[in-house]
Design a protein around this motif. Structure first.
Motif, PDB file in Angstrom:
ATOM      1  N   VAL A  63       0.822  -1.208   0.000  1.00 42.56           N
ATOM      2  CA  VAL A  63       0.000   0.000   0.000  1.00 42.56           C
ATOM      3  C   VAL A  63       0.858   1.261   0.000  1.00 42.56           C
ATOM      4  O   VAL A  63       0.432   2.313   0.469  1.00 42.56           O
ATOM      5  CB  VAL A  63      -1.008   0.015   1.183  1.00 42.56           C
ATOM      6  N   SER A  64       2.062   1.142  -0.526  1.00 42.35           N
ATOM      7  CA  SER A  64       2.909   2.319  -0.652  1.00 42.35           C
ATOM      8  C   SER A  64       3.783   2.183  -1.883  1.00 42.35           C
ATOM      9  O   SER A  64       3.915   1.105  -2.460  1.00 42.35           O
ATOM     10  CB  SER A  64       3.776   2.508   0.591  1.00 42.35           C
ATOM     11  N   GLY A  65       4.349   3.296  -2.258  1.00 37.95           N
ATOM     12  CA  GLY A  65       5.271   3.340  -3.381  1.00 37.95           C
ATOM     13  C   GLY A  65       6.101   4.595  -3.237  1.00 37.95           C
ATOM     14  O   GLY A  65       6.009   5.298  -2.226  1.00 37.95           O
ATOM     15  N   ASP A  67       7.515   8.217  -5.246  1.00 35.15           N
ATOM     16  CA  ASP A  67       7.373   9.160  -6.344  1.00 35.15           C
ATOM     17  C   ASP A  67       8.618   9.087  -7.216  1.00 35.15           C
ATOM     18  O   ASP A  67       9.742   9.169  -6.707  1.00 35.15           O
ATOM     19  CB  ASP A  67       7.184  10.569  -5.782  1.00 35.15           C
ATOM     20  N   ARG A  74       4.887   7.501  -0.913  1.00 34.56           N
ATOM     21  CA  ARG A  74       3.465   7.852  -0.971  1.00 34.56           C
ATOM     22  C   ARG A  74       2.658   6.628  -0.568  1.00 34.56           C
ATOM     23  O   ARG A  74       3.040   5.496  -0.857  1.00 34.56           O
ATOM     24  CB  ARG A  74       3.075   8.355  -2.352  1.00 34.56           C
ATOM     25  N   ILE A  75       1.569   6.870   0.135  1.00 31.89           N
ATOM     26  CA  ILE A  75       0.683   5.778   0.534  1.00 31.89           C
ATOM     27  C   ILE A  75      -0.364   5.624  -0.569  1.00 31.89           C
ATOM     28  O   ILE A  75      -0.980   6.595  -1.002  1.00 31.89           O
ATOM     29  CB  ILE A  75       0.033   6.072   1.901  1.00 31.89           C
ATOM     30  N   GLU A  76      -0.531   4.416  -1.048  1.00 29.25           N
ATOM     31  CA  GLU A  76      -1.444   4.105  -2.136  1.00 29.25           C
ATOM     32  C   GLU A  76      -2.634   3.348  -1.558  1.00 29.25           C
ATOM     33  O   GLU A  76      -2.497   2.212  -1.130  1.00 29.25           O
ATOM     34  CB  GLU A  76      -0.727   3.286  -3.207  1.00 29.25           C
ATOM     35  N   VAL A  77      -3.772   3.987  -1.560  1.00 31.24           N
ATOM     36  CA  VAL A  77      -4.961   3.422  -0.929  1.00 31.24           C
ATOM     37  C   VAL A  77      -5.787   2.690  -1.986  1.00 31.24           C
ATOM     38  O   VAL A  77      -6.443   3.312  -2.812  1.00 31.24           O
ATOM     39  CB  VAL A  77      -5.790   4.525  -0.234  1.00 31.24           C
ATOM     40  N   ASP A  78      -5.741   1.354  -1.929  1.00 27.26           N
ATOM     41  CA  ASP A  78      -6.573   0.558  -2.824  1.00 27.26           C
ATOM     42  C   ASP A  78      -7.942   0.349  -2.182  1.00 27.26           C
ATOM     43  O   ASP A  78      -8.217   0.878  -1.099  1.00 27.26           O
ATOM     44  CB  ASP A  78      -5.896  -0.774  -3.172  1.00 27.26           C
TER      45      ASP A  78
END
Length: 92
Positions: A63-65, A67, A74-78
């Motif tokens: 849930v992160s990646g 830039d 960055r937190i990636e909210v699926d």
């Protein structure tokens, strides 16, 4: 795709229970970045995944990646992680 997995000797975790969990996830992300960028000592015990993971009901997903331009995490909210955060925010 180069997938990294949590290190077996170090696991940083926060439960998602209530509205304070959102701040805890942000703090965890900052801690991971701090540990990964500690040039003097490096990650304790060896390699540490630079990613945050969400685990619920036997399913684990990143849930992160980072830039591409700035290198900032960055937190990636699926959908699953978003639903958990919404439930936590609604908890009294």
């Amino acid at each position: 795709m180069n997938t990294m997995y949590p290190h077996r000797h170090l696991l940083l975790a926060v439960p998602i229970r209530d509205a304070s969990s959102i701040t805890a996830v942000q703090t965890l992300a900052g801690l991971v970045v701090q540990v990964l960028t500690d040039g003097a000592h490096g990650p304790p015990g060896g390699v540490l995944s630079p990613l945050l993971y969400f685990s619920r009901h036997g399913e684990v997903s990143a849930v992160s990646g980072f830039d591409d331009e700035t290198g900032a995490m960055r937190i990636e909210v699926d959908e699953r992680f978003g639903a958990a955060l919404e439930q936590a925010a609604a908890a009294v």
